[in-house]
Every structure is written in C-alpha cells, then in structure tokens.
Design a protein around this motif. Structure first.
Motif, mmCIF file in Angstrom:
data_model
loop_
_atom_site.group_PDB
_atom_site.id
_atom_site.type_symbol
_atom_site.label_atom_id
_atom_site.label_comp_id
_atom_site.label_asym_id
_atom_site.label_seq_id
_atom_site.Cartn_x
_atom_site.Cartn_y
_atom_site.Cartn_z
ATOM 1 N N TYR A 20 22.594 -15.829 -3.914
ATOM 2 C CA TYR A 20 23.099 -16.082 -5.272
ATOM 3 C C TYR A 20 23.364 -17.569 -5.494
ATOM 4 O O TYR A 20 22.937 -18.140 -6.501
ATOM 5 N N PHE A 21 24.065 -18.199 -4.571
ATOM 6 C CA PHE A 21 24.410 -19.607 -4.751
ATOM 7 C C PHE A 21 23.174 -20.508 -4.728
ATOM 8 O O PHE A 21 23.100 -21.483 -5.482
ATOM 9 N N LEU A 22 22.207 -20.187 -3.876
ATOM 10 C CA LEU A 22 20.980 -20.987 -3.847
ATOM 11 C C LEU A 22 20.200 -20.850 -5.154
ATOM 12 O O LEU A 22 19.732 -21.851 -5.713
ATOM 13 N N LEU A 23 20.059 -19.636 -5.646
ATOM 14 C CA LEU A 23 19.324 -19.436 -6.897
ATOM 15 C C LEU A 23 20.090 -19.980 -8.094
ATOM 16 O O LEU A 23 19.492 -20.529 -9.024
ATOM 17 N N GLN A 24 21.414 -19.870 -8.076
ATOM 18 C CA GLN A 24 22.211 -20.439 -9.173
ATOM 19 C C GLN A 24 22.067 -21.953 -9.211
ATOM 20 O O GLN A 24 21.972 -22.553 -10.281
ATOM 21 N N ARG A 25 22.021 -22.568 -8.057
ATOM 22 C CA ARG A 25 21.822 -24.014 -8.013
ATOM 23 C C ARG A 25 20.461 -24.402 -8.587
ATOM 24 O O ARG A 25 20.354 -25.380 -9.327
ATOM 25 N N LYS A 26 19.429 -23.635 -8.263
ATOM 26 C CA LYS A 26 18.094 -23.896 -8.810
ATOM 27 C C LYS A 26 18.080 -23.742 -10.329
ATOM 28 O O LYS A 26 17.409 -24.498 -11.027
ATOM 29 N N VAL A 27 18.818 -22.757 -10.847
ATOM 30 C CA VAL A 27 18.892 -22.566 -12.298
ATOM 31 C C VAL A 27 19.637 -23.725 -12.942
ATOM 32 O O VAL A 27 19.217 -24.246 -13.982
ATOM 33 N N LEU A 28 20.722 -24.172 -12.330
ATOM 34 C CA LEU A 28 21.484 -25.287 -12.897
ATOM 35 C C LEU A 28 20.717 -26.599 -12.822
ATOM 36 O O LEU A 28 20.902 -27.479 -13.667
ATOM 37 N N GLU A 29 19.860 -26.751 -11.821
ATOM 38 C CA GLU A 29 19.019 -27.953 -11.722
ATOM 39 C C GLU A 29 17.794 -27.857 -12.630
ATOM 40 O O GLU A 29 17.003 -28.783 -12.699
ATOM 41 N N GLU A 30 17.638 -26.715 -13.288
ATOM 42 C CA GLU A 30 16.537 -26.432 -14.207
ATOM 43 C C GLU A 30 15.172 -26.420 -13.525
ATOM 44 O O GLU A 30 14.165 -26.762 -14.126
ATOM 45 N N THR A 31 15.131 -26.032 -12.260
ATOM 46 C CA THR A 31 13.849 -25.789 -11.611
ATOM 47 C C THR A 31 13.426 -24.342 -11.798
ATOM 48 O O THR A 31 12.248 -24.033 -11.638
ATOM 49 N N LEU A 32 14.355 -23.479 -12.135
ATOM 50 C CA LEU A 32 14.085 -22.076 -12.455
ATOM 51 C C LEU A 32 14.720 -21.749 -13.800
ATOM 52 O O LEU A 32 15.775 -22.300 -14.133
ATOM 53 N N THR A 33 14.096 -20.858 -14.543
ATOM 54 C CA THR A 33 14.754 -20.372 -15.750
ATOM 55 C C THR A 33 15.777 -19.315 -15.355
ATOM 56 O O THR A 33 15.748 -18.791 -14.234
ATOM 57 N N LEU A 34 16.663 -18.988 -16.258
ATOM 58 C CA LEU A 34 17.705 -18.010 -15.968
ATOM 59 C C LEU A 34 17.102 -16.640 -15.667
ATOM 60 O O LEU A 34 17.516 -15.969 -14.713
ATOM 61 N N ASP A 35 16.112 -16.244 -16.446
ATOM 62 C CA ASP A 35 15.494 -14.933 -16.222
ATOM 63 C C ASP A 35 14.772 -14.870 -14.883
ATOM 64 O O ASP A 35 14.834 -13.852 -14.185
ATOM 65 N N ASP A 36 14.080 -15.945 -14.521
ATOM 66 C CA ASP A 36 13.417 -15.975 -13.218
ATOM 67 C C ASP A 36 14.430 -15.928 -12.081
ATOM 68 O O ASP A 36 14.230 -15.244 -11.080
ATOM 69 N N GLY A 37 15.531 -16.665 -12.224
ATOM 70 C CA GLY A 37 16.572 -16.662 -11.199
ATOM 71 C C GLY A 37 17.170 -15.281 -11.007
ATOM 72 O O GLY A 37 17.383 -14.832 -9.879
ATOM 73 N N LYS A 38 17.421 -14.580 -12.126
ATOM 74 C CA LYS A 38 17.965 -13.225 -12.020
ATOM 75 C C LYS A 38 16.960 -12.279 -11.376
ATOM 76 O O LYS A 38 17.328 -11.416 -10.581
ATOM 77 N N GLY A 39 15.698 -12.426 -11.722
ATOM 78 C CA GLY A 39 14.667 -11.574 -11.124
ATOM 79 C C GLY A 39 14.521 -11.818 -9.638
ATOM 80 O O GLY A 39 14.414 -10.867 -8.847
#
Length: 103
Positions: A20-39
């Motif tokens: 969760y924390f790794l993917l949340q960081r990627k979403v906050l850095e805008e390397t992933l979209t929110l929907d992709d991060g949740k998926g």
C-alpha cells in the motif's frame, strides 16, 4: 500454535501495508494514476494472501500440524485468518488511497 497464528497474520499484514505505501507513493509522485494504483493494490493483496496462505500451509505441514485433528483444524483457521488480514488491509488501502492535490 498461537505463535504460528500471530506470525503468519503479522507477515500478511506487514507485506500488504508495504505494498500500500509503495503504491501510494507512486500515485503521489504521479507515476501511476489513482485507478491504476488501486488496481495494482488489489492484485497485490490477492497474490500476497495466496502466497502467505500457501507458505503457512507448507510450514504447518512441515511442523506436523496436519497430523492431528485439532491442529489440522487450527492450521486451516490460520490460513483463513491470513486471508482475512489481507482483505482488511485491502479495504483500508482502497479507502485511504488519495491523489495528489493540484492547485
């Protein structure tokens, strides 16, 4: 047997929170979209739950917990508790995921 429960649940919870924390960081850095991060988080929790449960089953068999009726049932309960922990972390993560703020 109680240590078997606690260790496997702890490992499942910690690994899911790390995902969760790794993917949340990627979403906050805008390397992933929110929907992709949740998926990705959903898929990661499913895989983590499966792998931790399979590992717990293997360790339980190696330790001899499958030989007696009482410990065999407890081993199955430990596997179900691992899956429950991963699902609880999945629910928490999906609710808490957020996008970066744009002004």
């Amino acid at each position: 047997m109680i240590a078997f429960f606690l260790v496997s649940m702890g490992i499942a919870g910690v690994v899911c929170f790390v995902a969760y924390f790794l993917l949340q960081r990627k979403v906050l850095e805008e390397t992933l979209t929110l929907d992709d991060g949740k998926g990705y988080f959903l898929i990661a929790c499913i895989l983590i739950g499966f792998l931790i449960s399979a590992g717990g089953f293997y360790v339980g068999q190696t330790a001899g917990y499958d030989q007696q009726e009482g410990t065999s049932t407890m081993m199955a309960l430990a596997i179900l508790l691992d899956i429950m922990v991963t699902l609880l972390v999945l629910i928490y993560g999906l609710v808490k995921f957020r996008e970066p703020e744009h002004y």
